[in-house]
Design a protein around this motif. Structure first.
Motif, PDB file in Angstrom:
ATOM      1  N   LEU A   1       0.854  -1.429   0.065  1.00 36.71           N
ATOM      2  CA  LEU A   1      -0.121   0.028  -0.098  1.00 36.71           C
ATOM      3  C   LEU A   1       0.822   1.338  -0.134  1.00 36.71           C
ATOM      4  N   SER A   2       0.254   2.249  -0.723  1.00 40.94           N
ATOM      5  CA  SER A   2       0.946   3.782  -0.299  1.00 40.94           C
ATOM      6  C   SER A   2       0.623   3.892   1.002  1.00 40.94           C
ATOM      7  N   MET A   3       1.515   5.117   1.234  1.00 41.16           N
ATOM      8  CA  MET A   3       1.553   5.727   2.713  1.00 41.16           C
ATOM      9  C   MET A   3       0.108   6.373   3.093  1.00 41.16           C
ATOM     10  N   GLY A   4      -0.520   6.861   2.001  1.00 40.34           N
ATOM     11  CA  GLY A   4      -1.741   7.428   2.278  1.00 40.34           C
ATOM     12  C   GLY A   4      -2.924   6.428   2.329  1.00 40.34           C
ATOM     13  N   GLN A   5      -2.802   5.266   1.436  1.00 42.85           N
ATOM     14  CA  GLN A   5      -3.593   4.074   1.871  1.00 42.85           C
ATOM     15  C   GLN A   5      -3.458   3.479   3.191  1.00 42.85           C
ATOM     16  N   ARG A   6      -2.081   3.511   3.698  1.00 35.80           N
ATOM     17  CA  ARG A   6      -1.901   2.863   4.976  1.00 35.80           C
ATOM     18  C   ARG A   6      -2.584   3.704   6.166  1.00 35.80           C
ATOM     19  N   GLN A   7      -2.570   4.981   5.928  1.00 36.42           N
ATOM     20  CA  GLN A   7      -3.063   6.062   6.756  1.00 36.42           C
ATOM     21  C   GLN A   7      -4.710   5.742   6.743  1.00 36.42           C
ATOM     22  N   ARG A   8      -5.333   5.395   5.667  1.00 36.69           N
ATOM     23  CA  ARG A   8      -6.817   5.104   5.680  1.00 36.69           C
ATOM     24  C   ARG A   8      -7.165   4.030   6.414  1.00 36.69           C
ATOM     25  N   VAL A   9      -6.241   2.988   6.275  1.00 39.12           N
ATOM     26  CA  VAL A   9      -6.390   1.423   7.038  1.00 39.12           C
ATOM     27  C   VAL A   9      -6.408   1.941   8.521  1.00 39.12           C
ATOM     28  N   ARG A  10      -5.432   2.796   9.197  1.00 38.02           N
ATOM     29  CA  ARG A  10      -5.185   3.119  10.337  1.00 38.02           C
ATOM     30  C   ARG A  10      -6.376   3.832  11.090  1.00 38.02           C
ATOM     31  N   LEU A  11      -6.893   4.825  10.278  1.00 37.58           N
ATOM     32  CA  LEU A  11      -8.044   5.464  10.552  1.00 37.58           C
ATOM     33  C   LEU A  11      -9.182   4.639  10.569  1.00 37.58           C
TER      34      LEU A  11
ATOM     35  N   ASP B   1      -6.628  13.768  -1.732  1.00 36.73           N
ATOM     36  CA  ASP B   1      -7.905  14.560  -1.666  1.00 36.73           C
ATOM     37  C   ASP B   1      -9.151  13.599  -1.232  1.00 36.73           C
ATOM     38  N   GLU B   2      -9.107  12.196  -1.866  1.00 35.17           N
ATOM     39  CA  GLU B   2     -10.068  11.190  -1.539  1.00 35.17           C
ATOM     40  C   GLU B   2     -10.016  10.643   0.078  1.00 35.17           C
ATOM     41  N   GLY B   3      -8.655  10.829   0.388  1.00 38.42           N
ATOM     42  CA  GLY B   3      -8.613  10.135   1.815  1.00 38.42           C
ATOM     43  C   GLY B   3      -9.104  11.333   2.645  1.00 38.42           C
ATOM     44  N   ARG B   4      -8.982  12.730   2.424  1.00 40.18           N
ATOM     45  CA  ARG B   4      -9.159  13.793   3.473  1.00 40.18           C
ATOM     46  C   ARG B   4     -10.716  13.852   3.367  1.00 40.18           C
ATOM     47  N   GLU B   5     -11.409  13.513   2.092  1.00 44.72           N
ATOM     48  CA  GLU B   5     -12.526  13.750   1.962  1.00 44.72           C
ATOM     49  C   GLU B   5     -13.240  12.516   2.841  1.00 44.72           C
ATOM     50  N   ALA B   6     -12.795  11.359   2.693  1.00 41.19           N
ATOM     51  CA  ALA B   6     -13.228  10.212   3.617  1.00 41.19           C
ATOM     52  C   ALA B   6     -13.005  10.531   5.076  1.00 41.19           C
ATOM     53  N   LEU B   7     -11.994  11.108   5.514  1.00 40.62           N
ATOM     54  CA  LEU B   7     -11.854  11.288   6.746  1.00 40.62           C
ATOM     55  C   LEU B   7     -12.903  12.474   7.349  1.00 40.62           C
ATOM     56  N   VAL B   8     -13.131  13.458   6.563  1.00 43.49           N
ATOM     57  CA  VAL B   8     -14.109  14.384   6.859  1.00 43.49           C
ATOM     58  C   VAL B   8     -15.524  13.860   7.143  1.00 43.49           C
ATOM     59  N   GLY B   9     -15.750  13.153   6.187  1.00 41.95           N
ATOM     60  CA  GLY B   9     -17.167  12.514   6.227  1.00 41.95           C
ATOM     61  C   GLY B   9     -17.093  11.560   7.181  1.00 41.95           C
ATOM     62  N   VAL B  10     -16.499  10.859   7.984  1.00 45.11           N
ATOM     63  CA  VAL B  10     -16.400  10.006   8.900  1.00 45.11           C
ATOM     64  C   VAL B  10     -16.609  10.723  10.157  1.00 45.11           C
ATOM     65  N   VAL B  11     -15.781  11.490  10.337  1.00 49.47           N
ATOM     66  CA  VAL B  11     -15.572  12.407  11.402  1.00 49.47           C
ATOM     67  C   VAL B  11     -16.938  13.387  11.582  1.00 49.47           C
ATOM     68  N   THR B  12     -17.566  13.739  10.611  1.00 49.08           N
ATOM     69  CA  THR B  12     -18.795  14.629  10.580  1.00 49.08           C
ATOM     70  C   THR B  12     -19.836  14.092  11.149  1.00 49.08           C
ATOM     71  N   ALA B  13     -19.996  12.846  10.606  1.00 48.12           N
ATOM     72  CA  ALA B  13     -20.948  11.836  11.125  1.00 48.12           C
ATOM     73  C   ALA B  13     -20.981  11.172  12.585  1.00 48.12           C
ATOM     74  N   PHE B  14     -19.474  10.867  12.678  1.00 56.79           N
ATOM     75  CA  PHE B  14     -19.341  10.356  14.126  1.00 56.79           C
ATOM     76  C   PHE B  14     -19.935  11.248  15.213  1.00 56.79           C
ATOM     77  N   VAL B  15     -19.556  12.761  14.917  1.00 55.99           N
ATOM     78  CA  VAL B  15     -19.984  13.938  15.837  1.00 55.99           C
ATOM     79  C   VAL B  15     -21.375  14.294  15.744  1.00 55.99           C
TER      80      VAL B  15
END
Length: 242
Positions: free
Chosen positions: A162-172, A194-208
């Motif tokens: 995996l790329s570093m960004g893909q690994r970060q998404r797995v850790r998240l 950009d795709e990873g940041r969009e996913a992060l924001v979506g998950v965090v926003t829904a969680f809150v």
């Protein structure tokens, strides 16, 4: 074989029963009082106070070396303060360790916590078992994270490919998998596209929105993409509104 130094990604649930659903995150009240931590003669956290209610996203910014990671690790129950107290939903990180940890999700800043030969899906399945997610709920939990962090197309790939960004998404995904109540994110945007940041924001926003609380650490507030309830700055060991 590991890509990092152990599973320092998120605290697993330590209870064999989980009646709560994703829609009932609900709690996650953090209380920090008089928190102080010294490394030798250097005071990195100095008499810090913080009260955090459910459905709250706090940005915590500060230059490198100002104590943000130390603060998060104390709140996560990984290191002890020299003075002061931390509680989540009234639970103490030492006396109530199992119940305290089941409420915490912690993403460390380093690229650790993945096993080279495990696939993306295997990581999530393994983490679900470590976190004592009910066996009947594990497949759904894994599916939510595969979709939430856009991991389904690479679900069968090994971590060492995996790329570093893909690994970060797995850790998240591992951080949010067990439906914690309070999530601590140490520079979660590291290596994300950009795709990873969009996913992060979506998950965090829904969680809150479901009642969870989040502390998002970053070097600058511009790196916190999700809607923030309160902005804080850690400087010279003191926590102030930013």
């Amino acid at each position: 074989m590991s890509l990092g130094a152990g599973m320092d990604v998120a605290h697993p649930v330590r209870s064999g029963h989980r009646a709560e659903t994703a829609e009932a995150v609900g709690v996650g009240r953090l209380s920090v009082r008089g928190l102080t931590k010294r490394w030798g003669v250097l005071t990195v956290v100095d008499d810090v106070e913080l009260a955090l209610q459910p459905s709250t996203l706090v940005s915590l910014v500060g230059a490198n070396g100002t104590g943000k990671t130390t603060f998060l690790r104390i709140v996560a129950g990984l290191i002890a303060p020299d003075a002061g107290t931390v509680a989540v939903d009234g639970l103490d990180p030492v006396r109530d360790r199992r119940r305290y940890q089941e409420r915490i999700g912690f993403l460390s800043a380093a690229q650790t916590g993945l096993y080279a030969r495990f696939s993306v899906a295997r990581h999530l399945e393994y983490w679900a078992s470590l976190a004592f997610v009910e066996r009947s709920q594990r497949a759904d939990a894994v599916d939510r994270m595969l979709d939430g962090f856009a991991l389904r197309p690479i679900a069968a790939q090994r971590a060492d490919r995996l790329s570093m960004g893909q690994r970060q998404r797995v850790r998240l995904a591992m951080t949010f998998l067990h439906e914690p109540r309070l999530v601590l994110l140490d520079e979660p945007r590291n290596s994300l596209d950009d795709e990873g940041r969009e996913a992060l924001v979506g998950v965090v926003t829904a969680f809150v929105e479901r009642g969870g609380s989040v502390v998002w650490c970053a070097p600058g507030v511009e790196e916190v993409d999700a809607p923030v309830s309160r902005s804080l700055v850690l400087a010279h060991g003191r926590l102030v509104d930013g």
